[in-house]
Design a protein around this motif. Structure first.
Motif, PDB file in Angstrom:
ATOM      1  N   VAL A 245      13.042  85.255  54.393  1.00 29.63           N
ATOM      2  CA  VAL A 245      13.759  84.178  53.944  1.00 29.63           C
ATOM      3  C   VAL A 245      15.317  83.611  54.214  1.00 29.63           C
ATOM      4  CG1 VAL A 245      13.940  82.487  52.084  1.00 29.63           C
ATOM      5  CG2 VAL A 245      11.712  83.904  52.973  1.00 29.63           C
ATOM      6  N   SER A 246      15.820  82.691  54.952  1.00 30.21           N
ATOM      7  CA  SER A 246      17.705  82.223  55.129  1.00 30.21           C
ATOM      8  C   SER A 246      17.457  81.276  54.436  1.00 30.21           C
ATOM      9  CB  SER A 246      17.504  83.436  56.242  1.00 30.21           C
ATOM     10  OG  SER A 246      17.490  82.457  56.890  1.00 30.21           O
ATOM     11  N   ALA A 247      18.438  80.438  54.273  1.00 28.26           N
ATOM     12  CA  ALA A 247      19.358  79.029  54.484  1.00 28.26           C
ATOM     13  C   ALA A 247      20.356  78.890  54.868  1.00 28.26           C
ATOM     14  CB  ALA A 247      19.059  78.655  53.473  1.00 28.26           C
ATOM     15  N   THR A 248      21.045  77.951  56.234  1.00 28.59           N
ATOM     16  CA  THR A 248      21.834  77.467  55.657  1.00 28.59           C
ATOM     17  C   THR A 248      22.176  75.223  56.123  1.00 28.59           C
ATOM     18  OG1 THR A 248      20.730  76.905  57.807  1.00 28.59           O
ATOM     19  CG2 THR A 248      22.249  79.000  58.334  1.00 28.59           C
ATOM     20  N   LEU A 249      23.069  75.734  55.511  1.00 30.04           N
ATOM     21  CA  LEU A 249      23.750  73.902  55.512  1.00 30.04           C
ATOM     22  C   LEU A 249      24.808  73.819  56.963  1.00 30.04           C
ATOM     23  CD1 LEU A 249      23.663  72.235  53.321  1.00 30.04           C
ATOM     24  CD2 LEU A 249      26.136  73.160  52.408  1.00 30.04           C
ATOM     25  N   THR A 250      24.365  72.105  56.963  1.00 31.44           N
ATOM     26  CA  THR A 250      25.075  71.887  58.258  1.00 31.44           C
ATOM     27  C   THR A 250      25.316  70.290  57.806  1.00 31.44           C
ATOM     28  OG1 THR A 250      23.471  73.936  59.655  1.00 31.44           O
ATOM     29  CG2 THR A 250      25.311  71.351  60.987  1.00 31.44           C
ATOM     30  N   ASP A 251      26.072  70.596  57.630  1.00 33.93           N
ATOM     31  CA  ASP A 251      26.637  69.003  57.083  1.00 33.93           C
ATOM     32  C   ASP A 251      26.014  68.419  55.678  1.00 33.93           C
ATOM     33  OD1 ASP A 251      28.248  68.033  59.512  1.00 33.93           O
ATOM     34  OD2 ASP A 251      27.012  68.157  60.369  1.00 33.93           O
ATOM     35  N   HIS A 252      25.177  67.979  55.819  1.00 28.35           N
ATOM     36  CA  HIS A 252      24.237  67.572  54.504  1.00 28.35           C
ATOM     37  C   HIS A 252      22.404  67.927  54.936  1.00 28.35           C
ATOM     38  CE1 HIS A 252      27.578  65.794  52.237  1.00 28.35           C
ATOM     39  NE2 HIS A 252      28.241  65.294  53.226  1.00 28.35           N
ATOM     40  N   THR A 253      22.849  68.869  55.507  1.00 25.57           N
ATOM     41  CA  THR A 253      21.384  69.624  55.803  1.00 25.57           C
ATOM     42  C   THR A 253      20.931  70.561  55.263  1.00 25.57           C
ATOM     43  OG1 THR A 253      21.156  67.853  57.609  1.00 25.57           O
ATOM     44  CG2 THR A 253      19.457  69.804  57.797  1.00 25.57           C
TER      45      THR A 253
ATOM     46  N   VAL B 293       6.839  74.667  47.914  1.00 28.36           N
ATOM     47  CA  VAL B 293       7.783  74.493  47.837  1.00 28.36           C
ATOM     48  C   VAL B 293       7.446  73.818  45.904  1.00 28.36           C
ATOM     49  CG1 VAL B 293      10.030  73.613  47.147  1.00 28.36           C
ATOM     50  CG2 VAL B 293       9.347  74.287  49.634  1.00 28.36           C
ATOM     51  N   GLU B 294       7.254  75.463  45.342  1.00 27.76           N
ATOM     52  CA  GLU B 294       6.767  74.835  43.644  1.00 27.76           C
ATOM     53  C   GLU B 294       7.836  74.730  42.454  1.00 27.76           C
ATOM     54  OE1 GLU B 294       4.722  78.061  41.638  1.00 27.76           O
ATOM     55  OE2 GLU B 294       3.022  77.816  42.686  1.00 27.76           O
ATOM     56  N   GLN B 295       9.263  74.878  43.152  1.00 25.60           N
ATOM     57  CA  GLN B 295      10.803  74.976  42.488  1.00 25.60           C
ATOM     58  C   GLN B 295      11.831  75.175  43.794  1.00 25.60           C
ATOM     59  OE1 GLN B 295      10.498  76.384  38.681  1.00 25.60           O
ATOM     60  NE2 GLN B 295      13.148  75.774  38.089  1.00 25.60           N
ATOM     61  N   ALA B 296      13.038  74.461  43.695  1.00 24.68           N
ATOM     62  CA  ALA B 296      14.023  74.522  44.542  1.00 24.68           C
ATOM     63  C   ALA B 296      15.024  74.131  44.172  1.00 24.68           C
ATOM     64  CB  ALA B 296      13.584  73.963  45.625  1.00 24.68           C
ATOM     65  N   THR B 297      15.996  74.631  44.014  1.00 20.59           N
ATOM     66  CA  THR B 297      17.194  74.129  43.036  1.00 20.59           C
ATOM     67  C   THR B 297      18.476  75.062  44.120  1.00 20.59           C
ATOM     68  OG1 THR B 297      15.749  74.345  40.853  1.00 20.59           O
ATOM     69  CG2 THR B 297      18.695  73.978  40.837  1.00 20.59           C
ATOM     70  N   PHE B 298      18.992  73.751  43.954  1.00 21.21           N
ATOM     71  CA  PHE B 298      19.952  74.321  44.937  1.00 21.21           C
ATOM     72  C   PHE B 298      21.265  73.582  44.515  1.00 21.21           C
ATOM     73  CE2 PHE B 298      23.313  71.867  48.405  1.00 21.21           C
ATOM     74  CZ  PHE B 298      23.535  72.937  49.062  1.00 21.21           C
ATOM     75  N   GLY B 299      22.544  74.637  43.978  1.00 22.86           N
ATOM     76  CA  GLY B 299      23.597  74.582  43.623  1.00 22.86           C
ATOM     77  C   GLY B 299      24.524  75.723  43.642  1.00 22.86           C
ATOM     78  N   ARG B 300      26.087  75.417  43.231  1.00 24.12           N
ATOM     79  CA  ARG B 300      26.745  75.926  42.759  1.00 24.12           C
ATOM     80  C   ARG B 300      26.754  77.655  42.078  1.00 24.12           C
ATOM     81  NH1 ARG B 300      31.281  75.104  46.269  1.00 24.12           N
ATOM     82  NH2 ARG B 300      31.773  72.875  46.255  1.00 24.12           N
TER      83      ARG B 300
ATOM     84  N   ILE C  36      23.476  66.857  49.129  1.00 25.13           N
ATOM     85  CA  ILE C  36      24.864  66.487  48.152  1.00 25.13           C
ATOM     86  C   ILE C  36      25.769  68.096  48.510  1.00 25.13           C
ATOM     87  CG2 ILE C  36      27.110  65.148  47.334  1.00 25.13           C
ATOM     88  CD1 ILE C  36      24.349  63.394  46.719  1.00 25.13           C
ATOM     89  N   ALA C  37      26.435  68.101  49.466  1.00 29.31           N
ATOM     90  CA  ALA C  37      27.080  69.598  48.983  1.00 29.31           C
ATOM     91  C   ALA C  37      28.181  69.415  50.029  1.00 29.31           C
ATOM     92  CB  ALA C  37      25.909  70.832  49.961  1.00 29.31           C
ATOM     93  N   GLY C  38      29.183  70.747  50.233  1.00 28.06           N
ATOM     94  CA  GLY C  38      30.570  70.587  51.003  1.00 28.06           C
ATOM     95  C   GLY C  38      30.627  72.395  50.870  1.00 28.06           C
ATOM     96  N   GLU C  39      32.167  72.715  50.973  1.00 31.41           N
ATOM     97  CA  GLU C  39      31.836  73.765  51.521  1.00 31.41           C
ATOM     98  C   GLU C  39      32.329  74.460  49.824  1.00 31.41           C
ATOM     99  OE1 GLU C  39      36.257  74.509  53.386  1.00 31.41           O
ATOM    100  OE2 GLU C  39      35.916  72.407  54.919  1.00 31.41           O
ATOM    101  N   GLY C  40      32.001  76.064  50.210  1.00 31.79           N
ATOM    102  CA  GLY C  40      31.572  76.946  48.931  1.00 31.79           C
ATOM    103  C   GLY C  40      31.082  77.601  49.218  1.00 31.79           C
ATOM    104  N   ASN C  41      30.217  77.902  47.730  1.00 34.43           N
ATOM    105  CA  ASN C  41      29.483  79.436  47.635  1.00 34.43           C
ATOM    106  C   ASN C  41      28.282  78.076  46.868  1.00 34.43           C
ATOM    107  OD1 ASN C  41      28.143  81.758  46.910  1.00 34.43           O
ATOM    108  ND2 ASN C  41      28.900  82.475  45.490  1.00 34.43           N
ATOM    109  N   TRP C  42      27.247  79.024  47.811  1.00 38.73           N
ATOM    110  CA  TRP C  42      26.174  77.578  47.437  1.00 38.73           C
ATOM    111  C   TRP C  42      24.907  79.125  47.161  1.00 38.73           C
ATOM    112  CZ3 TRP C  42      26.568  72.880  45.410  1.00 38.73           C
ATOM    113  CH2 TRP C  42      27.659  72.125  46.208  1.00 38.73           C
TER     114      TRP C  42
END
Length: 149
Positions: free
Chosen positions: A64-72, A88-95, A119-125
């Motif tokens: 399992v891996s996740a990537t963020l490109t622009d806002h996708t 997907v029973e539960q997913a929380t995307f955040g800092r 909605i995301a920008g640079e940084g640790n997510w």
């Protein structure tokens, strides 16, 4: 020239400690205010089934891996190199350290990955997941999201 008296020393001593105590209280307040919370309510109860859950989860053989490109946000779940679409029973995307920007992405499978607009920008997510395999096995993991340049 003014002579330094005992009350001058006491005043500076009290002011120095007031600054130290003020800074400590401010930092403690900020730490508690931004703490995202506990992973589990009762660690003892969670530990009773940890090994069994981990063994079942490992047996799935998922990568399992996740990537963020622009806002996708792309969540890639591979089973023996083949993309799969678990429920997907539960997913929380955040800092990682703050719940202020947490989102619940709505994923759709496009044949290669589960994708969602966020909605995301640079940084640790992070992406905190609860996925259900076709055989009913629960897969729980916190995935560090790679942010594409």
């Amino acid at each position: 020239m003014t002579q330094i008296k005992g009350w001058h020393v006491l005043m500076w001593f009290c002011m120095a400690f007031a600054v130290i105590i003020g800074v400590n209280l401010t930092l403690a307040y900020q730490a508690v205010r931004t703490f995202p919370g506990l992973e589990v309510r009762n660690s003892y109860i969670a530990s009773q089934s940890f090994d069994t859950n981990r063994t079942a989860q490992t047996a799935l053989g998922w990568d399992v891996s996740a990537t963020l490109t622009d806002h996708t946000l792309s969540l890639i779940v591979l089973e023996d190199g083949t993309p799969v679409a678990p429920v997907v029973e539960q997913a929380t995307f955040g800092r990682a350290t703050n719940v202020q920007f947490d989102e619940t992405p709505e994923f759709t499978f496009d044949g290669q990955a589960l994708r969602a607009q966020v909605i995301a920008g640079e940084g640790n997510w992070n992406l905190r997941l609860k996925l259900r395999a076709a055989d009913g096995t629960l897969f729980q993991q916190r995935v560090i999201v790679e942010v594409a340049p």
